[in-house]
Design a protein around this motif. Structure first.
Motif, PDB file in Angstrom:
ATOM      1  N   GLU A 168       0.679  -0.785   0.281  1.00 14.91           N
ATOM      2  CA  GLU A 168      -0.023  -0.011  -0.201  1.00 14.91           C
ATOM      3  C   GLU A 168       0.406   1.259   0.007  1.00 14.91           C
ATOM      4  OE1 GLU A 168      -2.547  -0.192   3.527  1.00 14.91           O
ATOM      5  OE2 GLU A 168      -3.746  -2.072   2.018  1.00 14.91           O
ATOM      6  N   ALA A 169       2.370   0.963   0.088  1.00 14.08           N
ATOM      7  CA  ALA A 169       2.880   2.400   0.285  1.00 14.08           C
ATOM      8  C   ALA A 169       3.737   2.716  -0.994  1.00 14.08           C
ATOM      9  CB  ALA A 169       4.456   1.767   1.013  1.00 14.08           C
ATOM     10  N   ILE A 170       3.728   3.913  -1.205  1.00 10.64           N
ATOM     11  CA  ILE A 170       3.947   4.676  -2.362  1.00 10.64           C
ATOM     12  C   ILE A 170       5.671   4.622  -2.896  1.00 10.64           C
ATOM     13  CG2 ILE A 170       4.353   6.510  -4.102  1.00 10.64           C
ATOM     14  CD1 ILE A 170       1.409   7.686  -2.846  1.00 10.64           C
ATOM     15  N   LEU A 171       6.202   4.392  -3.875  1.00  5.08           N
ATOM     16  CA  LEU A 171       7.709   3.653  -3.543  1.00  5.08           C
ATOM     17  C   LEU A 171       8.930   4.629  -4.292  1.00  5.08           C
ATOM     18  CD1 LEU A 171       9.828   1.637  -2.866  1.00  5.08           C
ATOM     19  CD2 LEU A 171       9.138   0.210  -4.635  1.00  5.08           C
ATOM     20  N   TYR A 172       9.317   5.029  -4.086  1.00  6.09           N
ATOM     21  CA  TYR A 172      10.068   5.910  -4.317  1.00  6.09           C
ATOM     22  C   TYR A 172      11.469   5.190  -5.116  1.00  6.09           C
ATOM     23  CZ  TYR A 172       7.690   9.311  -5.027  1.00  6.09           C
ATOM     24  OH  TYR A 172       6.624  10.651  -5.417  1.00  6.09           O
ATOM     25  N   ARG A 183       9.977   4.472   0.874  1.00  3.92           N
ATOM     26  CA  ARG A 183       8.408   4.420   0.823  1.00  3.92           C
ATOM     27  C   ARG A 183       7.409   5.262   1.762  1.00  3.92           C
ATOM     28  NH1 ARG A 183       8.739  -2.165   2.160  1.00  3.92           N
ATOM     29  NH2 ARG A 183       9.849  -2.108   4.560  1.00  3.92           N
ATOM     30  N   TYR A 184       6.793   5.536   1.819  1.00  9.87           N
ATOM     31  CA  TYR A 184       5.901   6.727   2.076  1.00  9.87           C
ATOM     32  C   TYR A 184       4.498   5.568   2.315  1.00  9.87           C
ATOM     33  CZ  TYR A 184       8.711  10.547   0.582  1.00  9.87           C
ATOM     34  OH  TYR A 184       9.516  11.851   0.756  1.00  9.87           O
ATOM     35  N   LEU A 185       4.467   6.008   3.859  1.00 12.32           N
ATOM     36  CA  LEU A 185       2.701   5.450   4.198  1.00 12.32           C
ATOM     37  C   LEU A 185       2.198   7.235   5.393  1.00 12.32           C
ATOM     38  CD1 LEU A 185       3.515   2.672   7.068  1.00 12.32           C
ATOM     39  CD2 LEU A 185       2.794   2.655   4.062  1.00 12.32           C
ATOM     40  N   ALA A 186       0.930   7.272   4.419  1.00 11.70           N
ATOM     41  CA  ALA A 186       0.556   7.981   5.083  1.00 11.70           C
ATOM     42  C   ALA A 186       0.018   8.380   7.006  1.00 11.70           C
ATOM     43  CB  ALA A 186      -1.365   7.676   3.791  1.00 11.70           C
ATOM     44  N   TRP A 187       0.040  10.061   7.118  1.00  8.75           N
ATOM     45  CA  TRP A 187      -0.178  10.115   8.270  1.00  8.75           C
ATOM     46  C   TRP A 187      -0.298  11.991   8.036  1.00  8.75           C
ATOM     47  CZ3 TRP A 187       0.807  12.733  12.331  1.00  8.75           C
ATOM     48  CH2 TRP A 187       0.535  12.524  14.221  1.00  8.75           C
ATOM     49  N   THR A 242      -6.729  11.674  -1.802  1.00  7.34           N
ATOM     50  CA  THR A 242      -6.518  11.432  -3.420  1.00  7.34           C
ATOM     51  C   THR A 242      -5.448  10.370  -3.628  1.00  7.34           C
ATOM     52  OG1 THR A 242      -7.964  13.610  -3.102  1.00  7.34           O
ATOM     53  CG2 THR A 242      -6.786  13.454  -5.225  1.00  7.34           C
ATOM     54  N   VAL A 243      -4.319  11.188  -2.723  1.00  6.40           N
ATOM     55  CA  VAL A 243      -3.159  10.576  -3.819  1.00  6.40           C
ATOM     56  C   VAL A 243      -3.225   9.184  -3.532  1.00  6.40           C
ATOM     57  CG1 VAL A 243      -0.626  10.437  -3.201  1.00  6.40           C
ATOM     58  CG2 VAL A 243      -1.092  12.937  -3.072  1.00  6.40           C
ATOM     59  N   TRP A 244      -4.008   8.818  -2.680  1.00  9.05           N
ATOM     60  CA  TRP A 244      -3.549   7.203  -2.527  1.00  9.05           C
ATOM     61  C   TRP A 244      -4.121   6.835  -3.682  1.00  9.05           C
ATOM     62  CZ3 TRP A 244      -0.045   8.482   0.785  1.00  9.05           C
ATOM     63  CH2 TRP A 244       1.084   7.948   1.062  1.00  9.05           C
ATOM     64  N   CYS A 245      -5.608   7.072  -4.124  1.00 12.47           N
ATOM     65  CA  CYS A 245      -6.259   6.995  -5.276  1.00 12.47           C
ATOM     66  C   CYS A 245      -6.395   6.860  -6.380  1.00 12.47           C
ATOM     67  CB  CYS A 245      -7.984   7.503  -4.223  1.00 12.47           C
ATOM     68  SG  CYS A 245      -8.882   6.754  -3.522  1.00 12.47           S
ATOM     69  N   ASP A 278      -1.678   7.208 -11.109  1.00 11.53           N
ATOM     70  CA  ASP A 278      -0.844   7.263 -10.580  1.00 11.53           C
ATOM     71  C   ASP A 278      -0.023   8.149 -10.042  1.00 11.53           C
ATOM     72  OD1 ASP A 278       2.801   8.133 -11.002  1.00 11.53           O
ATOM     73  OD2 ASP A 278       2.565   8.805 -12.825  1.00 11.53           O
ATOM     74  N   GLN A 279       0.729   7.219  -8.261  1.00 13.09           N
ATOM     75  CA  GLN A 279       0.739   7.901  -6.926  1.00 13.09           C
ATOM     76  C   GLN A 279       1.382   8.488  -6.753  1.00 13.09           C
ATOM     77  OE1 GLN A 279       0.293   4.051  -4.723  1.00 13.09           O
ATOM     78  NE2 GLN A 279      -1.611   4.681  -4.438  1.00 13.09           N
ATOM     79  N   GLN A 280       3.088   8.468  -8.030  1.00  9.55           N
ATOM     80  CA  GLN A 280       3.625   9.356  -7.192  1.00  9.55           C
ATOM     81  C   GLN A 280       3.864  10.713  -7.851  1.00  9.55           C
ATOM     82  OE1 GLN A 280       7.434   7.362  -9.264  1.00  9.55           O
ATOM     83  NE2 GLN A 280       8.125   5.696  -7.615  1.00  9.55           N
TER      84      GLN A 280
END
Length: 239
Positions: A106-110, A148-152, A167-170, A173-175
């Protein structure tokens, strides 16, 4: 002050306890009082204090007497050496590693091109230090550190940051959406069954109090922005 008194009491108990792990029968542990208080119990294990269990809950680590009637907050320390040793930290780190593994997809990975380490960062697009970390991602990548990012959301499950993160996670293109959010750019509308609430609860369980909060591969958590070189040194030294 209350927490310090609780910790002091726990240290006193530990100083009087025998060395080694006490053998308790966790099958007899009475859960009803914790559950009545709203805790979700994930695991019950022996602690170093006879008659006291180490309990991992949805709200983090607590210690509870075998009859389930007394809860002890704070951390356990071994004070027999030249410096106090935090005995709770190993369990807390293992908890974080295990929980992060469950939400890694579920993380957004860089990713770094030549990855040596992976850090997990609880982030908020309205946080200045989070933006600074994000702007300097290349410095982390050059050292082989993937992020990698998680939302907080710092304001909780409300407000602009919360809505931005959803909105970002939905976004398709999440990045790109996260990049835009951290640069005050308008995000296209998007909605889905997002994991933001879950990430926020996980951060609370870990003890996150602000962003960025960085979790190292070891499970250690660092509050605030940490420069790439210092971060690399810490991980190379086994932290």
């Amino acid at each position: 002050m209350k927490q310090l008194l609780v910790v002091a009491s726990v240290i006193g108990l530990l100083a009087c306890s025998p060395q080694g792990v006490a053998q308790n029968d966790s099958s007899s542990f009475k859960r009803q009082h914790l559950e009545r208080m709203g805790f979700v119990i994930e695991s019950v294990n022996d602690s170093v204090i006879d008659g006291v269990y180490e309990v991992i809950t949805d709200q983090g680590l607590v210690y509870v007497t075998a009859d389930g009637e007394t809860l002890i907050g704070g951390r356990l320390y071994d004070i027999t050496g030249s410096e106090p040793q935090n005995l709770s930290e190993a369990s807390i780190r293992e908890m974080r590693r295990s929980d992060i593994a469950k939400v890694s997809d579920e993380a957004i990975l860089y990713p770094a091109e030549n990855e040596k380490y992976m850090i997990t960062v609880f982030t908020d697009p309205t946080c200045g230090y989070c933006r600074q970390l994000h702007t300097n991602l290349e410095q982390y990548h050059k050292l082989g550190i993937s992020v990698r990012y998680l939302a907080w959301p710092r304001s909780g499950l409300q407000g602009s940051a919360y809505q931005q993160l959803k909105t970002v996670w939905c976004s398709e293109d999440q990045q790109a959406a996260l990049d835009a959010a951290k640069n005050d750019k308008r995000l296209p509308a998007a909605s889905c069954d997002d994991p933001v609430d879950e990430h926020f609860a996980l951060g609370n369980k870990f003890g996150v109090r602000g962003t960025p909060a960085i979790v190292l591969p070891s499970g250690e958590m660092l509050p605030g922005l940490v420069p790439a070189e210092r971060l690399l040194s810490m991980m190379q030294n086994g932290q």
